[in-house]
Motif scaffolding. Structure first.
Motif, mmCIF file in Angstrom:
data_model
loop_
_atom_site.group_PDB
_atom_site.id
_atom_site.type_symbol
_atom_site.label_atom_id
_atom_site.label_comp_id
_atom_site.label_asym_id
_atom_site.label_seq_id
_atom_site.Cartn_x
_atom_site.Cartn_y
_atom_site.Cartn_z
ATOM 1 N N UNK A 178 38.891 31.955 118.324
ATOM 2 C CA UNK A 178 39.271 31.925 116.922
ATOM 3 C C UNK A 178 39.654 30.536 116.464
ATOM 4 N N UNK A 179 39.941 30.419 115.171
ATOM 5 C CA UNK A 179 40.360 29.128 114.613
ATOM 6 C C UNK A 179 41.683 28.677 115.205
ATOM 7 N N UNK A 180 42.468 29.618 115.759
ATOM 8 C CA UNK A 180 43.740 29.264 116.398
ATOM 9 C C UNK A 180 43.564 28.869 117.856
ATOM 10 N N UNK A 181 42.303 28.754 118.302
ATOM 11 C CA UNK A 181 41.938 28.376 119.669
ATOM 12 C C UNK A 181 42.283 29.442 120.709
ATOM 13 N N UNK A 182 42.700 30.604 120.242
ATOM 14 C CA UNK A 182 42.905 31.724 121.156
ATOM 15 C C UNK A 182 41.579 32.465 121.337
ATOM 16 N N UNK A 183 41.404 33.082 122.503
ATOM 17 C CA UNK A 183 40.180 33.818 122.799
ATOM 18 C C UNK A 183 40.441 35.309 122.610
ATOM 19 N N UNK A 184 39.553 35.953 121.854
ATOM 20 C CA UNK A 184 39.685 37.385 121.556
ATOM 21 C C UNK A 184 38.445 38.120 122.049
ATOM 22 N N UNK A 185 38.650 39.351 122.467
ATOM 23 C CA UNK A 185 37.531 40.213 122.855
ATOM 24 C C UNK A 185 37.183 41.134 121.692
ATOM 25 N N UNK A 186 35.893 41.210 121.388
ATOM 26 C CA UNK A 186 35.414 42.062 120.298
ATOM 27 C C UNK A 186 34.416 43.055 120.882
ATOM 28 N N UNK A 187 34.716 44.345 120.724
ATOM 29 C CA UNK A 187 33.827 45.404 121.183
ATOM 30 C C UNK A 187 32.818 45.727 120.102
ATOM 31 N N UNK A 188 31.566 45.868 120.488
ATOM 32 C CA UNK A 188 30.494 46.244 119.571
ATOM 33 C C UNK A 188 29.955 47.582 120.059
ATOM 34 N N UNK A 189 30.209 48.626 119.266
ATOM 35 C CA UNK A 189 29.920 49.997 119.669
ATOM 36 C C UNK A 189 28.825 50.572 118.782
ATOM 37 N N UNK A 190 27.790 51.119 119.409
ATOM 38 C CA UNK A 190 26.675 51.721 118.677
ATOM 39 C C UNK A 190 26.897 53.218 118.551
ATOM 40 N N UNK A 191 26.695 53.749 117.336
ATOM 41 C CA UNK A 191 26.797 55.187 117.113
ATOM 42 C C UNK A 191 25.421 55.840 117.237
ATOM 43 N N UNK A 192 25.417 57.166 117.298
ATOM 44 C CA UNK A 192 24.146 57.890 117.376
ATOM 45 C C UNK A 192 23.463 58.007 116.023
ATOM 46 N N UNK A 193 24.046 57.404 114.981
ATOM 47 C CA UNK A 193 23.459 57.449 113.635
ATOM 48 C C UNK A 193 23.023 56.063 113.153
ATOM 49 N N UNK A 194 22.755 55.154 114.086
ATOM 50 C CA UNK A 194 22.202 53.854 113.721
ATOM 51 C C UNK A 194 23.205 52.855 113.189
ATOM 52 N N UNK A 195 24.493 52.998 113.549
ATOM 53 C CA UNK A 195 25.523 52.092 113.058
ATOM 54 C C UNK A 195 26.137 51.302 114.216
ATOM 55 N N UNK A 196 26.709 50.137 113.859
ATOM 56 C CA UNK A 196 27.458 49.323 114.811
ATOM 57 C C UNK A 196 28.887 49.181 114.299
ATOM 58 N N UNK A 197 29.861 49.466 115.151
ATOM 59 C CA UNK A 197 31.259 49.230 114.821
ATOM 60 C C UNK A 197 31.746 47.990 115.566
ATOM 61 N N UNK A 198 32.376 47.102 114.817
ATOM 62 C CA UNK A 198 32.976 45.893 115.389
ATOM 63 C C UNK A 198 34.474 46.159 115.559
ATOM 64 N N UNK A 199 34.944 46.175 116.812
ATOM 65 C CA UNK A 199 36.321 46.581 117.116
ATOM 66 C C UNK A 199 37.038 45.437 117.824
ATOM 67 N N UNK A 200 38.160 45.023 117.262
ATOM 68 C CA UNK A 200 38.968 43.944 117.831
ATOM 69 C C UNK A 200 39.897 44.494 118.897
ATOM 70 N N UNK A 201 39.916 43.833 120.044
ATOM 71 C CA UNK A 201 40.897 44.147 121.088
ATOM 72 C C UNK A 201 42.008 43.100 121.020
ATOM 73 N N UNK A 202 43.164 43.529 120.573
ATOM 74 C CA UNK A 202 44.310 42.630 120.536
ATOM 75 C C UNK A 202 45.520 43.395 121.040
ATOM 76 N N UNK A 203 46.033 42.984 122.183
ATOM 77 C CA UNK A 203 47.089 43.761 122.810
ATOM 78 C C UNK A 203 46.525 45.091 123.284
ATOM 79 N N UNK A 204 47.265 46.155 123.060
ATOM 80 C CA UNK A 204 46.824 47.483 123.498
ATOM 81 C C UNK A 204 46.283 48.322 122.354
ATOM 82 N N UNK A 205 46.170 47.734 121.146
ATOM 83 C CA UNK A 205 45.743 48.492 119.979
ATOM 84 C C UNK A 205 44.361 48.028 119.508
ATOM 85 N N UNK A 206 43.437 48.969 119.272
ATOM 86 C CA UNK A 206 42.145 48.591 118.691
ATOM 87 C C UNK A 206 42.265 48.455 117.177
#
Length: 637
Positions: free
Chosen positions: A381-409
């Motif tokens: 990120x712009x704060x020089x911290x590294x973040x994990x981003x989950x990219x999840x595909x649905x069965x209806x042709x969609x992609x969800x972008x999910x941020x992993x920060x701490x223990x909460x999505x």
């Protein structure tokens, strides 16, 4: 009358959509914050493919597409470099610096090693291989492939019925090795991964993720159990007298994802993404599970945790003293292992202890969406911290972008890529910050840095909590050092601490401030005694929406992507100014303004010009249908 019938039919379609599980509910943390259409580059197939996966080489920017044939495409513009062969291709991997391609070959599986003659030109067949055990005989059968240091590891059935499915080392420099028949029960292989140990290469292992039939056939037992297994890369099988060409290091353990305190588990492993780290202890496994009650979950494991189970757990069904060396230990010469050690692997390869996730009491993320694929990107990120981003595909042709920060999505957004087919394959280009998505009818490339979607103001950019983006003098742009972000909690107070926040005329004030861009209110002349409704668009499904009228505040009624305010019958108290205000965290803004004034003479409504955002007068019967449906939606959700 014709107009009225037409409008009622349109509403019937809308109401059906309202109750779809894919419509996010306002205020739910399990809903995507934003919904956007998938405007992306794509390559359309001439004929739809029933079986479609692919291999992507970031270094060469080449995309190998496999199905009823194999095409090599330029990943930048999807131009066809080569149409290589006609076959039902099931495997394509980088192998000894070349490409290793396998296919069904008319129920007689065969493999070819392809070497490039000239860059971006035709590939030459360098060698042929027997493909049994690497490619299935029928393309719909389960199979798996992995190349490690010039060796091919694979799982594929040996017959046309799909049986004799096991994990083998089948081609390459090392000895061919396979599994003992009793180790697995009708497995479905999901993924395999080689975890490197730069300082200890002789102890490197290959991890296999799969699900298999449950031996417990009780009425409450799930038919599947999810597993992780491992073998040593140095394993050459046993001696000529005992266990020759069999894995001497194979061990397996149960992967647990769920709520142990309630004995509630997601047992059906669907997909795996392994995020490798320089220190193998920190390598993470992101696992996607489904359940018998139509929910999906993501659980996160570390290779260190998995290794602790294999190194310390007792062996299921084995009550004697554990021999030395410990069964499963990597050794330089597996053929010289004592028979006692190999016997434990042969008869008792399962661990007693289970592998729990990092959040052992609950999954990292649980959803009612039916996810089918997962990849995970590391983003600075712009704060020089590294973040994990989950990219999840649905069965209806969609992609969800999910941020992993701490223990909460945090579900950043949803991108609709296809309305007609589900996602069959998904691969990440971490360098270009894109994902390549495969459907039966096309390949699409999705840009993960669509920052213009949050470009209305500094606050809108910060509230998105998208580590790919930051607020700068140019608006919301791909993240750069010095840009404004607050990925951790999304509070917009950071905007007032930087002059760049005022670039587009947005004056940021103290907490709970109201941002009101110049909105010219819509004026409606409405006769007394008629039903009426107001509408404003939903910009964030995480925000709270309120209709303000004088000193009164009312929550909105959600209908699709709009917030409604319904007035059953216009009276003197209903005239005046109305504002639709959204509030999210410490930030509020007015989205719509209306002024309702009394109309002296009642006029006929023009139903043919009906538009949900134009706030028309409705026929009373139609209004009550709308009101009852909206209220029912509020109750059910």
């Amino acid at each position: 009358m014709k107009h009225c019938v037409h409008i009622c039919l349109c509403f019937a379609v809308h109401f059906k959509m309202v109750f779809s599980k894919d419509v996010p509910a306002l205020g739910s943390k399990n809903s995507p914050r934003l919904l956007i259409p998938g405007l992306c580059d794509q390559y359309k197939y001439e004929v739809n493919q029933n079986h479609r996966v692919f291999s992507y080489r970031e270094e060469e920017q080449e995309l190998y597409v496999r199905g009823s044939d194999i095409d090599k495409l330029n990943a930048n513009n999807y131009s066809v470099i080569e149409d290589q062969c006609k076959n039902v291709i099931t495997i394509i991997e980088k192998f000894q610096d070349d490409m290793f391609v396998c296919g069904t070959n008319g129920h007689k599986p065969k493999c070819w090693k392809l070497s490039p003659a000239v860059k971006n030109q035709t590939n030459d067949i360098e060698e042929n291989y027997e493909g049994a055990g690497i490619s299935p005989l029928v393309y719909t059968h389960n199979c798996l492939s992995l190349t490690v240091d010039g060796d091919s590891y694979a799982a594929a059935p040996l017959d046309i019925e799909g049986s004799s499915l096991q994990f083998r080392r089948k081609a390459g420099k090392r000895t061919n090795v396979w599994m003992y028949d009793s180790w697995l029960s009708e497995p479905t292989f999901i993924s395999a991964s080689w975890v490197k140990r730069r300082e200890d290469p002789d102890n490197e292992k290959i991890y296999i993720f799969f699900r298999e039939k449950n031996s417990d056939h009780g009425p409450d037992a799930d038919p599947w159990i999810s597993r992780v297994a491992r073998v040593c890369k140095t394993d050459e099988g046993g001696s000529k007298r005992f266990f020759q060409n069999m894995w001497t290091s194979f061990l397996k353990a149960r992967l647990v994802c769920g709520f142990p305190d309630e004995s509630l588990y997601f047992n059906r492993l669907q997909d795996i993404y392994v995020m490798h780290a320089d220190d193998w202890h920190q390598t993470r496994v992101y696992a996607l599970f489904t359940s018998s009650w139509n929910s999906t979950a993501v659980c996160i494991y570390s290779i260190e945790m998995i290794e602790k189970i294999f190194e310390n757990s007792t062996f299921k069904g084995f009550a004697n003293e554990i021999p030395t060396p410990r069964p499963g230990t990597c050794v330089s010469d597996s053929k010289s292992l004592p028979r006692g050690t190999v016997n434990v692997v042969k008869d008792h390869p399962e661990m007693v202890d289970w592998v729990h996730s990092l959040q052992s009491k609950a999954p990292f993320y649980v959803s009612n969406y039916n996810y089918t694929k997962i990849v995970v990107d590391r983003v600075k990120g712009a704060d020089q911290q590294v973040y994990n981003v989950l990219l999840l595909a649905t069965d209806t042709g969609k992609i969800h972008k999910v941020l992993e920060t701490g223990s909460e999505p945090f579900i950043i957004l949803e991108t609709q890529i296809s309305n007609i087919s589900s996602i069959q394959a998904m691969m990440l280009d971490s360098q270009k910050k894109k994902i390549v998505v495969g459907f039966s009818d096309k390949i699409s490339t999705v840009d993960l840095q669509k920052c213009e979607k949050y470009n209305a103001s500094c606050a809108d950019c910060v509230l998105a909590r998208d580590p790919y983006c930051a607020w700068t003098k140019s608006g919301c742009t791909p993240s750069v050092l010095g840009g404004i972000q607050n990925i951790k909690d999304g509070h917009t107070s950071v905007c007032s601490q930087n002059k760049a926040a005022n670039v587009s005329g947005v004056l940021t004030r103290s907490k709970r401030q109201i941002y009101s861009p110049k909105i010219s209110g819509t004026v409606h002349s409405v006769p007394e005694g008629v039903p009426f409704y107001l509408s404003c668009p939903i910009e964030s499904y995480h925000a709270k929406y309120t209709w303000k009228h004088g000193s009164h505040e009312r929550p909105c009624l959600q209908m699709l992507s709009n917030c409604l305010h319904l007035i059953p019958s216009m009276g003197p108290e209903n005239y005046g100014e109305y504002e639709c205000v959204s509030t999210e965290k410490d930030y509020s803004k007015t989205l719509k303004k209306y002024h309702l004034k009394q109309q002296q003479e009642k006029q006929e409504s023009r139903f043919a010009d009906f538009n949900l955002n134009d706030a028309p007068i409705l026929a009373p019967q139609l209004f009550w249908i709308l009101l009852q449906t909206a209220v029912l939606w509020e109750i059910l959700r």
